[in-house]
Design an enzyme around this catalytic site. Structure first.
Site, PDB file in Angstrom:
ATOM      1  CD  GLU A 196      28.303  36.861  42.518  1.00  0.00           C
ATOM      2  OE1 GLU A 196      28.941  36.720  43.570  1.00  0.00           O
ATOM      3  OE2 GLU A 196      28.802  37.339  41.479  1.00  0.00           O
ATOM      4  NE  ARG A 243      38.159  39.746  41.186  1.00  0.00           N
ATOM      5  CZ  ARG A 243      39.049  38.762  41.014  1.00  0.00           C
ATOM      6  NH1 ARG A 243      40.073  38.935  40.193  1.00  0.00           N
ATOM      7  NH2 ARG A 243      38.928  37.625  41.658  1.00  0.00           N
ATOM      8  CD  GLU A 266      34.997  37.168  36.741  1.00  0.00           C
ATOM      9  OE1 GLU A 266      34.391  38.134  37.214  1.00  0.00           O
ATOM     10  OE2 GLU A 266      35.664  36.374  37.441  1.00  0.00           O
TER      11      GLU A 266
END
Length: 1440
Positions: free
Chosen positions: A912, A990, A1371
């Site tokens: 990413e 997160r 995920e």
């Protein structure tokens, strides 16, 4: 003999400076090795992707995109490929790989081999070239992949066939290790040679594709060839043989289940019932016959593939062994061969006399048979052996002789051959004679992978003298005799404690060779056992190995002779002579056991700083393994009628030898509604669109793009220090090497040297200071990969070292944090703790994780020659980020940079943001030289440079009532961010969003700290902080259950969120299905019956314990950075009715392109076959978000839907005008009416935005829910565990494609299994990564998946917030593997209770064998005493 095939672990890959730089001691100490290679491994030195020796594939194969398989060609001149750019015509080039021009080198023999049936005569074979390099670069056969270059992943597997001793032999080998020169008169079959999409797929290729066993597809050709080689030897194998064939193959995407299931249909067990198995058709249609866990599952399970679609396997139709090769082999007057390269000469003698003479003349020459050890040394330790002797065809070294005393094996006998001979002996001889043979066979079961055993020689295994050899302890305990020889004569020595004279040294003189080993028959009163303990059972190097042999006076239990041999407890394989001598003459009873254990604890000690670490564990194993031997011998003595104590029934399980059970599985999903048209494929288990191409090797990955005419290769220069100032850089030695074009440093960057994923806190190339080992300082550009890599190693850098911060604890002590420090708080914390009946404090550390995508980072940059234009082929999840950072470095606007991504061989978040570390450097080099430049990182470089999942340390204080209801929580998270911010703040955020997992806590505070350390920057990884946040939550939940003494599942259920409740960040949970998932999981797993059975089992067994855990997950779906929640699509309809679809997402195996075609197919109401996706590129859909956060189907699917709806609206008038017309009619009519048949689509997720300051807003669009229940069994004596069963219930809304979604659930779960139980990154206290390849870093293998594996997609759970009522699936499932971790913890709790220990205890993740064993405190751990105090020694590795 030396090398051949061995066991080593090539240490810490000692001198890492030769690899990228790190400075660790070349393992002097004792030696458990931590590196690579299960047992032997490795590559010849040649680099595996180099030499731009040819355009595309053999023959007139045009560019790989259009490839049709088979492709073999003579070495004449493969035509050039098409593909982008001007490709070269190889005829006109010399061979940069070998450095010579046309014509043969003086005194070099020609090499003859056949590839896919075509004869090749290689006039100038270079001893340093591997088969893989030759296939990919010289022949253009790119189906065979490079995954690790050390024989540890199987991506490069090919089949080798030779005619030998009047029989045809077929066997799988690692092409990355096989020296080209070892293949004279051999037939090589690659994945292209057995089938192609254009002509016909081989059943082996078709079944893995149709069974959904290929996701990213990078490992698929290797798995196909392992299976093909098995079938060539046995057309109807058993499942056990199939599982053995795959021991040397890894897959990071699928979770293995679909591969096994597809191939089970080719086994004895997989035969079809002819429709008699189930009322609704074929027993095999779900791939697992009648092995159903319960009636309800059978009724609901719908096949994911239909076996009636499979072409049958017809063994008579296989490619024949080339008749010309047969006659060449038969007609060959046995003669010696000589192949001369620029640096290395390869000599292949044809007689023992000639071999002895050559060794006399060249005493320092290395002897190579399988190259599984020398290859590693050459590649990873930078060693050079100018003369290599290959005695593979010296008959005396390959012979097997049965004598009165045992079996004599020539030193070149492969381990596979030795195993086959010993198996036959065990089947035919009386049992009392085969104790030693059985011990050898037990070690061979877990010795490396099949590809290694097929070539590695027994002599090489002995001569490598690895201190952690699997076989040497058995040879030593059995007193095997070795015949040594030089030109003046021979001598016979016994393998005893004087044979190994020091670390990797033996008593052989330089000019001597090992000719043979005699493995003796055992005596009637002799008992032998062998043991191996390693992090992973399959294909792994050992932590401790042992072999024990005892002989009794006939008819008694009095010890006459005893030998206890250990590997991994010193710098050599050792005998515990002091202990053995003290037991002679004693009776085999409890008193002997006490004396033996006390004596072993004193004799088998290790220094606290020993390489390999794990000191307490290794010392405990020496006792635990002896105890297993003690019990086993007691049982055998009783069987012989000797009067000894009976083994207590609760101890019997300690003597059982592990035999894996064949896994069985069930997949349950909701069928499409009745009446849905066949053309509407949404909701159907459609095969991955590239699966067939991936199975034939025709799918094109970045490094498969054919070479450009004037292309160069780049190799990175990286820091060997964690924190230092650069004093000077000396490139003179590098620049004087052949083929080197230039070096690239910071001053060569035309634009900005400043870069970064979110904040610009990094540099493209280090400037004056380095802040981690692996920090990119510069690069060398040369004409081949091999030369670029050699030159990069020759660059000398002088540093002034600064004090590094490596661990989280060091960062806390130094207050080394990145700003801001985040917190979320809700309710009244103090009041909550006052209300609590109990308060529990605890902590847990969670290790990082390497992405281990099978395709490493790769970039090809092509300058376009005008206006600063640059085209890049990159394996990245973030084409737009790549475009913008490359443009920034080059100092041009983004519109001059085109980034193209066809597919990736895996990503998982690792591609990413960190891909730009490589792509910016490659672009700078290409810009400087105005020539195409390519670089694909080797596995060890990729692991060193790119960072992984963030290690986390969690501290918590939890308040709860007597019932177990949690009322207050205060938790702090510390993540090891590394040397730059990258995405660490978002990852930490997160983690905070998931700090309560699925539980309701009224009064809660979470704080998060990103630690600034001198490690390579950690980055996104599937779950993105969520698993770390939830792991800490499950830790305190387990503590609560233990404190209140109630079953853990009851306490979890009591605390679960309910519909309409708000989270800690004040988002209300609607469409809440977690309770349904929970209840279904309990019933499908038969939880209560299982719990009762486990309690019964644990009462009846002292040394094995079972555990059970059920764990929920609630995973928020959206990018937490609001602006990223957008996507675009571009749809072209051509006048023939075909549709070209482009969207902003990239394909990395997750099936995104397949789902997008399904979406377009439904909206346009046409067949999928009319729709094509070519690639993702920045010139079709601009400003794309990275393919990440599980949101790509939601975002891009909605954008595709939008574009297709625009087109349908435009076509509407023509459909009304001609209602009976076809799609093509309407398209043509619209075109002739001058209607735009191209449309843009766009989508942004509505109503998102959360504010940390006010703790208000919608952080997520919706949630994916899931629950998993897992059962495990642990061996309390060794710490090994078995995954017995897992049941997962996952809410994925209305699945767009159940096959892909179930594949994501299983693949994510198995990746989580690695994270929580297996995968450990070891760093030295100086910040050097010690685990840099599949030999030392273990991801789950085929044998690690649960024996019973059920996945159910929740029914009737539509999600109105995403495309066609679906949900994200990438995920969320990963964290469900924590159920295995907590099942292990449950089993350990029972083991501790046997020693009188109760209450909460700390178990860090991963729950490795070492941690499990050390937590099961008992009399053996007590004998080994406490470990040394931290601070009193320098540890080998530290917990970062």
């Amino acid at each position: 003999m030396s090398d051949t095939g061995t066991e080593t672990g090539t240490e810490t890959r000692s001198s890492p400076e030769t690899r990228t730089g790190t400075e660790t001691d070349p393992r002097t100490g004792t030696g458990t090795e931590t590196r690579s290679s299960p047992e032997t491994r490795t590559g010849t030195g040649t680099e595996t992707r180099s030499s731009p020796e040819t355009g595309s594939g053999p023959g007139t194969r045009s560019s790989p995109e259009t490839r049709t398989g088979t492709g073999t060609e003579t070495c004449s001149s493969p035509e050039t490929g098409s593909g982008p750019g001007t490709r070269s015509s190889p005829e006109t080039r010399s061979s940069p790989e070998t450095g010579s021009g046309p014509g043969t080198r003086s005194g070099s023999d020609p090499l003859i081999l056949f590839v896919n049936g075509k004869k090749i005569v290689e006039k100038d074979p270079d001893p340093e070239t591997t088969l893989l390099t030759y296939l990919r670069r010289k022949l253009g056969l790119t189906g065979t992949k490079l995954g690790c270059a050390e024989g540890g992943c199987g991506a490069c597997t090919v089949m080798v066939s030779r005619y030998q001793a009047h029989q045809l032999l077929h066997y799988a080998v690692n092409a990355c290790l096989a020296p080209l020169c070892s293949l004279h008169l051999v037939a090589v079959t690659t994945v292209e040679g057995i089938g192609s999409v254009a002509q016909k797929l081989h059943p082996v290729q078709e079944r893995i594709a149709r069974a959904h066993g290929s996701q990213c597809g990078f490992c698929t050709p290797g798995i196909v060839m392992s299976m093909y080689a098995l079938l060539r030897n046995n057309p109807t194998p058993r499942m056990t043989e199939l599982e053995e064939a795959f021991q040397g193959n890894l897959c990071r995407c699928t979770g293995y289940r679909p591969i096994l299931e597809g191939y089970k249909t080719l086994t004895v067990e997989g035969g079809c019932c002819g429709g008699r198995g189930r009322e609704n058709g074929c027993c095999m249609s779900n791939g697992n016959g009648a092995e159903r866990s319960s009636e309800e599952d059978v009724d609901e399970a719908t096949p994911l593939f239909n076996t009636s679609d499979f072409a049958p396997l017809d063994p008579t139709q296989e490619v024949i062994f080339p008749p010309e090769l047969m006659s060449l082999t038969k007609g060959q007057k046995s003669r010696s061969l000589c192949f001369r390269g620029n640096r290395v000469t390869w000599l292949q003698p044809d007689s023992l006399e000639e071999f002895l003479l050559l060794k006399w003349k060249n005493p320092e020459a290395r002897v190579v048979t399988g190259n599984t050890e020398v290859g590693i040394e050459v590649k990873f330790k930078n060693l050079l052996y100018p003369v290599i002797l290959c005695p593979s065809f010296v008959s005396e070294l390959n012979s097997v002789t049965h004598t009165d005393d045992g079996v004599v094996f020539g030193a070149s006998c492969t381990l596979s051959h030795m195993g086959a001979v010993l198996k036959q002996a065990v089947d035919t001889l009386p049992p009392h004679q085969t104790e030693v043979f059985l011990a050898v066979l037990e070690q061979l079961r877990w010795f490396a992978g099949k590809q290694i055993r097929n070539v590695a020689a027994v002599g090489g295994n002995i001569m490598t003298a690895s201190p952690i050899s699997d076989l040497n302890p058995v040879f030593m305990a059995a007193g095997c005799r070795l015949t040594l020889m030089d030109k003046d004569g021979s001598r016979v020595v016994q393998m005893n404690d004087s044979f190994f004279t020091g670390y990797r040294r033996t008593i052989l003189r330089p000019q001597e060779i090992l000719v043979s080993i005699e493995i003796p028959y055992s005596q009637r009163t002799q008992f032998v056992s062998a043991f191996k303990q390693s992090p992973r059972r399959e294909d792994d190097i050992s932590i401790v190995t042992a072999a024990m042999s005892v002989t009794f006076a006939p008819g008694t239990n009095i010890v006459q002779d005893l030998r206890l041999s250990y590997g991994g407890m010193a710098a050599t394989t050792v005998l515990a002579t002091k202990t053995a001598n003290s037991l002679l003459g004693r009776c085999w009873e409890e008193e002997l056991l006490q004396v033996a254990c006390s004596s072993l604890a004193e004799e088998m000690t290790l220094d606290a700083s020993v390489p390999g670490g794990m000191v307490t564990y290794r010392r405990t194993l020496t006792l635990s393994l002896f105890y297993k031997f003690y019990l086993t011998v007691l049982q055998k003595l009783r069987q012989q009628g000797v009067n000894v104590d009976e083994v207590r029934s609760d101890c019997v399980s300690a003597t059982e030898i592990y035999h894996p059970e064949t896994p069985s599985s069930v997949q349950i999903y909701q069928a499409v509604p009745e009446g849905q048209s066949q053309d509407n494929v949404v909701g159907r288990p459609v095969m991955h669109l590239s699966a067939m191409k991936q199975a034939t090797g025709e799918a094109v990955y970045c490094d498969d793009v054919p070479l450009y005419e004037n292309e160069l290769y780049l190799s990175l220069i990286t820091s060997s220090k964690a924190h230092a100032r650069i004093i000077s850089i000396d490139t003179s030695a590098a620049e004087s090497l052949p083929g080197v074009v230039c070096c690239v440093f910071a001053e060569d960057i035309p634009g900005s040297n400043v870069t970064g994923a979110v904040v610009y806190d990094e540099t493209v190339l280090a400037d004056r200071e380095v802040t981690c080992v692996g920090h990119v300082i510069g690069a060398v550009v040369a004409d081949t990969q091999l030369r670029a890599q050699r030159a990069a190693k020759a660059v000398k850098i002088e540093y002034e070292e600064l004090q590094p911060i490596v661990t989280i604890q060091e960062a806390i002590a130094a207050q080394s944090f990145y700003e801001p420090i985040r917190s979320i708080q809700k309710g009244e914390l103090e009041a909550g703790f006052k209300q609590a009946d109990h308060i529990q404090e605890g902590e847990i550390h969670m290790g990082g994780q390497e992405h281990f995508y099978l395709e490493t980072n790769v970039t090809l940059a092509v300058p376009r020659g005008e206006d600063g234009e640059m085209e890049l082929f990159v394996s990245t999840q973030a084409p737009t980020k790549t475009q913008s950072l490359v443009a920034k470095a080059l100092g041009v606007p983004a519109n001059r940079v085109l980034v193209r991504v066809k597919r990736m061989g895996g990503g998982f978040g690792g591609k990413e943001s960190r891909t730009t570390v490589l792509s910016t450097v490659v672009a700078v080099a290409a810009n400087k030289l105005k020539r195409p430049v390519r670089c694909m990182l080797d596995r060890d470089e990729d692991m060193l440079i790119t960072g992984g999942r963030h290690p986390f340390y969690g501290k918590y204080k939890v308040g709860f009532l007597n019932s177990g209801k949690v009322v207050a929580l205060d938790v702090s998270y510390y993540s090891n961010a590394g040397n730059s911010m990258d995405l660490s703040l978002s990852v930490l955020e997160r983690a905070l969003f998931h700090m309560e997992n699925s539980y309701s806590v009224a009064n809660i505070r979470g704080r998060g700290f990103c630690c600034r350390t001198n490690l390579p920057s950690n980055t996104a990884f599937r779950g993105f902080g969520g698993p770390q946040g939830m792991m800490v939550a499950e830790s305190w939940m387990t503590d609560v259950a233990q404190r209140v003494g109630r079953p853990a599942e009851e306490v979890r259920r009591l605390n679960l969120h309910v519909e309409g409740e708000a989270t800690s960040y004040n988002q209300v949970l609607d469409q809440f299905t977690l309770d349904r998932c929970w209840d279904e999981c309990l019933s499908r797993s038969d939880y209560q019956q299982r719990r009762a059975a486990i309690d019964r089992y644990n009462r009846q067994n002292r040394w094995t314990k079972r555990g059970l855990a059920i764990v929920p997950t609630t995973f928020g779906i959206s990018f937490t950075a609001v602006f990223l929640n957008q996507a675009g699509a571009l749809v072209h309809v051509y006048t023939d009715g075909s549709v070209l679809l482009t969207h902003g997402g990239t394909e990395m195996g997750q099936g995104l392109h397949t789902k997008m075609v399904q979406v377009a197919s439904r909206v346009l109401d046409i067949s999928c076959s009319k729709i094509h996706i070519s690639e993702t590129s920045t010139n079709t859909v601009p400003n794309t978000s990275p393919t990440a956060a599980s949101a790509s189907s939601d975002l891009n699917g909605a954008a595709v839907q939008n574009a297709c709806e625009v087109l349908m609206k435009r076509l509407e008038p023509y459909k009304i005008k001609n209602p009976k017309g076809s799609w093509e009619d309407w398209v043509k009519a619209a075109y002739f009416d001058r209607v735009n048949l191209s449309a843009n689509g766009f989508y942004k997720t509505p109503d998102l935005g959360y504010d940390f300051d006010t703790n208000r807003g919608r952080a997520f669009n919706y949630y994916s829910y899931g629950v998993a229940c897992s059962e495990v069994e642990i061996d309390c004596l060794t710490g090994a565990h078995k995954n017995l069963s897992t049941t997962i219930v996952m809410d994925v809304g209305h699945s767009l494609n159940p096959a892909i979604d179930i594949g994501q659930v299983e693949g994510g779960f198995v990746q989580g299994l690695g994270l929580f139980t297996l995968e450990e990154l070891h760093y030295s206290p100086q910040g050097v990564l010690l685990t840099r390849g599949p030999g030392s870093y273990k991801i789950p293998a085929f044998g690690d998946i649960p024996t019973d594996f059920t996945v159910s997609l929740l029914r009737d759970a539509p999600n109105d917030k995403a495309i066609f009522a679906s949900k994200a699936v990438g995920e969320p499932p990963l964290f469900l593997a924590a159920s295995v971790f907590y099942a292990i913890k449950d089993a350990i709790t029972d083991a501790r209770a046997e020693s009188g220990i109760s209450g909460p205890f700390r178990l860090d993740s991963p729950a490795s064998a070492e941690r499990i064993r050390n937590a099961c405190s008992d009399r053996f751990t007590n004998l080994c005493g406490r470990p040394a105090e931290p601070g009193t020694f320098t540890p080998w590795s530290v917990q970062v």
